[in-house]
Motif scaffolding. Sequence first.
Motif, PDB file in Angstrom:
ATOM      1  N   TYR A 220      43.861  25.127  42.130  1.00 41.24           N
ATOM      2  CA  TYR A 220      42.766  26.073  41.983  1.00 41.24           C
ATOM      3  C   TYR A 220      42.123  25.893  40.779  1.00 41.24           C
ATOM      4  O   TYR A 220      40.742  26.208  40.652  1.00 41.24           O
ATOM      5  CB  TYR A 220      43.610  27.582  41.970  1.00 41.24           C
ATOM      6  CG  TYR A 220      42.871  28.743  41.722  1.00 41.24           C
ATOM      7  CD1 TYR A 220      41.930  29.192  42.448  1.00 41.24           C
ATOM      8  CD2 TYR A 220      43.056  29.243  40.332  1.00 41.24           C
ATOM      9  CE1 TYR A 220      41.191  30.448  42.035  1.00 41.24           C
ATOM     10  CE2 TYR A 220      42.346  30.532  39.819  1.00 41.24           C
ATOM     11  CZ  TYR A 220      41.400  30.894  40.881  1.00 41.24           C
ATOM     12  OH  TYR A 220      40.530  32.139  40.626  1.00 41.24           O
TER      13      TYR A 220
ATOM     14  N   LEU B  11      38.002  25.679  40.458  1.00 37.42           N
ATOM     15  CA  LEU B  11      37.097  26.426  39.664  1.00 37.42           C
ATOM     16  C   LEU B  11      36.214  25.711  38.624  1.00 37.42           C
ATOM     17  O   LEU B  11      35.180  25.688  38.290  1.00 37.42           O
ATOM     18  CB  LEU B  11      37.964  27.305  38.493  1.00 37.42           C
ATOM     19  CG  LEU B  11      38.604  28.551  39.101  1.00 37.42           C
ATOM     20  CD1 LEU B  11      39.674  29.305  38.066  1.00 37.42           C
ATOM     21  CD2 LEU B  11      37.648  29.727  39.617  1.00 37.42           C
TER      22      LEU B  11
ATOM     23  N   ASP C  19      38.286  32.071  35.992  1.00 32.61           N
ATOM     24  CA  ASP C  19      38.747  32.814  36.790  1.00 32.61           C
ATOM     25  C   ASP C  19      38.455  34.210  36.794  1.00 32.61           C
ATOM     26  O   ASP C  19      38.192  34.584  37.913  1.00 32.61           O
ATOM     27  CB  ASP C  19      40.327  32.716  36.547  1.00 32.61           C
ATOM     28  CG  ASP C  19      41.397  33.728  37.378  1.00 32.61           C
ATOM     29  OD1 ASP C  19      41.406  33.332  38.398  1.00 32.61           O
ATOM     30  OD2 ASP C  19      41.723  34.726  36.992  1.00 32.61           O
TER      31      ASP C  19
ATOM     32  N   VAL D 189      35.383  34.830  39.303  1.00 31.25           N
ATOM     33  CA  VAL D 189      35.528  34.674  40.933  1.00 31.25           C
ATOM     34  C   VAL D 189      35.305  36.126  41.423  1.00 31.25           C
ATOM     35  O   VAL D 189      34.549  36.118  42.393  1.00 31.25           O
ATOM     36  CB  VAL D 189      36.925  34.226  41.286  1.00 31.25           C
ATOM     37  CG1 VAL D 189      37.210  34.419  42.911  1.00 31.25           C
ATOM     38  CG2 VAL D 189      37.275  32.900  40.685  1.00 31.25           C
TER      39      VAL D 189
ATOM     40  N   THR E 201      31.653  36.909  42.485  1.00 29.29           N
ATOM     41  CA  THR E 201      31.010  36.191  43.442  1.00 29.29           C
ATOM     42  C   THR E 201      30.768  37.303  44.454  1.00 29.29           C
ATOM     43  O   THR E 201      30.323  36.755  45.588  1.00 29.29           O
ATOM     44  CB  THR E 201      31.433  34.920  43.731  1.00 29.29           C
ATOM     45  OG1 THR E 201      32.941  35.203  44.172  1.00 29.29           O
ATOM     46  CG2 THR E 201      31.560  34.097  42.487  1.00 29.29           C
TER      47      THR E 201
ATOM     48  N   PRO F 249      28.603  32.677  38.611  1.00 30.46           N
ATOM     49  CA  PRO F 249      28.858  33.431  39.858  1.00 30.46           C
ATOM     50  C   PRO F 249      27.913  34.052  40.694  1.00 30.46           C
ATOM     51  O   PRO F 249      27.681  33.991  41.879  1.00 30.46           O
ATOM     52  CB  PRO F 249      29.879  34.506  39.300  1.00 30.46           C
ATOM     53  CG  PRO F 249      29.670  34.623  37.809  1.00 30.46           C
ATOM     54  CD  PRO F 249      29.309  33.328  37.485  1.00 30.46           C
TER      55      PRO F 249
ATOM     56  N   LEU G 274      36.606  30.925  48.048  1.00 35.12           N
ATOM     57  CA  LEU G 274      37.254  30.455  46.478  1.00 35.12           C
ATOM     58  C   LEU G 274      38.120  31.917  46.358  1.00 35.12           C
ATOM     59  O   LEU G 274      39.065  31.801  45.766  1.00 35.12           O
ATOM     60  CB  LEU G 274      36.186  30.345  45.623  1.00 35.12           C
ATOM     61  CG  LEU G 274      36.718  30.185  44.214  1.00 35.12           C
ATOM     62  CD1 LEU G 274      37.821  29.133  43.851  1.00 35.12           C
ATOM     63  CD2 LEU G 274      35.465  29.947  42.911  1.00 35.12           C
ATOM     64  N   ARG G 275      37.427  32.990  46.800  1.00 35.22           N
ATOM     65  CA  ARG G 275      38.140  34.319  46.512  1.00 35.22           C
ATOM     66  C   ARG G 275      39.260  34.397  47.517  1.00 35.22           C
ATOM     67  O   ARG G 275      40.129  34.889  46.963  1.00 35.22           O
ATOM     68  CB  ARG G 275      37.024  35.494  47.004  1.00 35.22           C
ATOM     69  CG  ARG G 275      35.968  35.730  45.894  1.00 35.22           C
ATOM     70  CD  ARG G 275      35.066  36.996  46.296  1.00 35.22           C
ATOM     71  NE  ARG G 275      34.672  37.030  47.536  1.00 35.22           N
ATOM     72  CZ  ARG G 275      33.605  36.635  48.100  1.00 35.22           C
ATOM     73  NH1 ARG G 275      32.615  36.050  46.986  1.00 35.22           N
ATOM     74  NH2 ARG G 275      32.958  36.875  49.224  1.00 35.22           N
TER      75      ARG G 275
ATOM     76  N   ARG H 163      42.010  32.728  45.797  1.00 38.37           N
ATOM     77  CA  ARG H 163      42.403  33.255  44.711  1.00 38.37           C
ATOM     78  C   ARG H 163      43.594  34.291  45.268  1.00 38.37           C
ATOM     79  O   ARG H 163      44.725  34.634  44.531  1.00 38.37           O
ATOM     80  CB  ARG H 163      41.315  33.627  43.778  1.00 38.37           C
ATOM     81  CG  ARG H 163      41.831  34.450  42.410  1.00 38.37           C
ATOM     82  CD  ARG H 163      40.953  35.204  41.717  1.00 38.37           C
ATOM     83  NE  ARG H 163      41.200  35.529  40.528  1.00 38.37           N
ATOM     84  CZ  ARG H 163      41.657  36.606  39.892  1.00 38.37           C
ATOM     85  NH1 ARG H 163      42.242  37.549  41.083  1.00 38.37           N
ATOM     86  NH2 ARG H 163      42.148  36.700  38.840  1.00 38.37           N
TER      87      ARG H 163
END
Length: 613
Positions: free
Chosen positions: A351, A355, A362, A365, A368, A508, A522-523, A526
Amino acid sequence: MESLAYNSVKGAFKVASSIFFREIRSTGASQVPEKDPVIFIVGPHANQFVDPGMVLISNPRQFAPLMAKSSFKKKVIGQLATLLKAIPVIRPQDLASKGKGTIRSSEDGTRLIGTDTKFKEQVATRDVISISKTLKAQVAEVVSDTELVLKNALTEPLVSDESYKIIPHIDQSTLYDQVHKRLAESGSIVIFPEGGSHDRSEMLPLKAGFAIMALGAMAEHPDISVKIVPVGLNYFHPHKFRSRAVISYGSPVTVEKEWVELYKQGGSAKREAIAALLEAGHEGLKSVTVNAPSYDTLMIIAAARRLYRPAYEHKLRLDQVVELNRRFLLGYKHFENDPRLIELARKVQAYNNTLKYFGLRDHQVERTKTAPFDAVTLLLTRIIRLVSLACVGFPALLLNSPIILLVSIISQKKQKEALAGSNVKIAARDVLATWKVLVVAVFGPILYGLYSTILFGYLYMSQYQQGQMSLSRVFGWSAVSYIAQPFLHYAGIRLLETGVDLYKSLSPLLLATFNPGSAAHLRTMREKLSDDITAFVNENGPSALEDFNPHRFDNMEQRGMFDGSSIHWLGNDRSLFNFNSSSSSSIALSPSSSSSTNSSTSDNDGTATKKST
């Protein structure tokens, strides 16, 4: 008079620290004994001469720091040490001298054989022979000008002739007498038991000096009760300008009477007492610091802490971030061989790499999520603001450029020198902040004087000689210029800082605008990782920490978890030049960051570390 000088230095450090650091918090200072003699043991020693200043501005007691005698010879530092009534410590390495001739060892490594040496003249029993950064040996007997007997055999026997240095043994009885006298008067001292500054991710082994001082003082003065107070210095990128710091005071360690009795007996009993107090001090420092075996581990711990759902759903203060990092590290060490944790660490690292690939942090994120159209609008707005700030801040940057150049040149030079002379430093970043502050403190007033002189010359030539301004007014405007420049330059720096934060907030928005698919992935990544970490911590936390409580953050904002207090002397950094707007929530600090209030910009990733990320 002594108190006035002390408070003057303290005030100067307060101003300097408020300029260099964006935020400073102090916790646990209420635990410091008001009257008992105290030895403050401070660690990790990550910022050379800045560290004593951080203790100075946060400590409720007036104290005398222990400082290398060689530092008294340095300009500015030596003057400050004198004003603080610092106690000089003669360090053997500062008195090292080059030995005549060359040496090699016997086959068993227990003796050194010299060629053209003068051991009888240069070497004494208990001196240390230094062959390299890592190869040193104490002398047990000087046999002749060409032969030495060593206390312990060399780990690496010398098969060829080598040059060497002689580090003399120092009798520290005068130092201990001064410390004992101070403690007998219910005073306090500050000592850095690691011995020297460094840039490692965990503390170095502690030296026994503070334990010997405490036990010796109580053995000499039976009516006093010395307390050992651990002080943890937790920096967020310590060498960087406008970073953050937390100063944590731990529970006082009482020097037990039975240890003093053992100390008085001498021999093995004395060593047992010193070892017991040394261990108690070490445990105390561990309770107020974050000690990771490596920076990679520290990065994983910090990322996991940010992703832990009960934490990131609340707003944490800077001191709470440090405490949570410490607790996560304790859990990590407890389960470090567990296959489940190893797999989680692998996912966290993946992760972090993702990033890094997208140029995000972090806490960005979630930003976005902005719809592409809204992201474009916000992006253009911030670009316009960024350009406006650049236009306003460029003159300040230009005027400060001589100082910036000097800071870069001198600090890098000192970094190289420190690295060459140490076997514990990784990159010698521990000296950078000190020299940045010193260069600004020395050359800043000189630069302001130069600009004021230029203004005086201009007004004299264009106004006074033409009869449009009196000489007193020319002097007056020049003086006003000199006084105002520090404040104007600071305001310019803050504008530049806000511009940098705005620039960082664009990432972002760019991702949400031009690559919404990757942003969504990516979200999701996470969210899934957050669920996995939260489940693992809640399931296994009780076995690693006796006081584990997943609900410890509930209602935290109303009642507070710790007694952390924020130290500011130049106003609130979160509001100055941050230009509140309706868009601020889009780049607010993440819930797991250090701030307890939203801010429009931030460079903090909530990682208390001694390395730039």
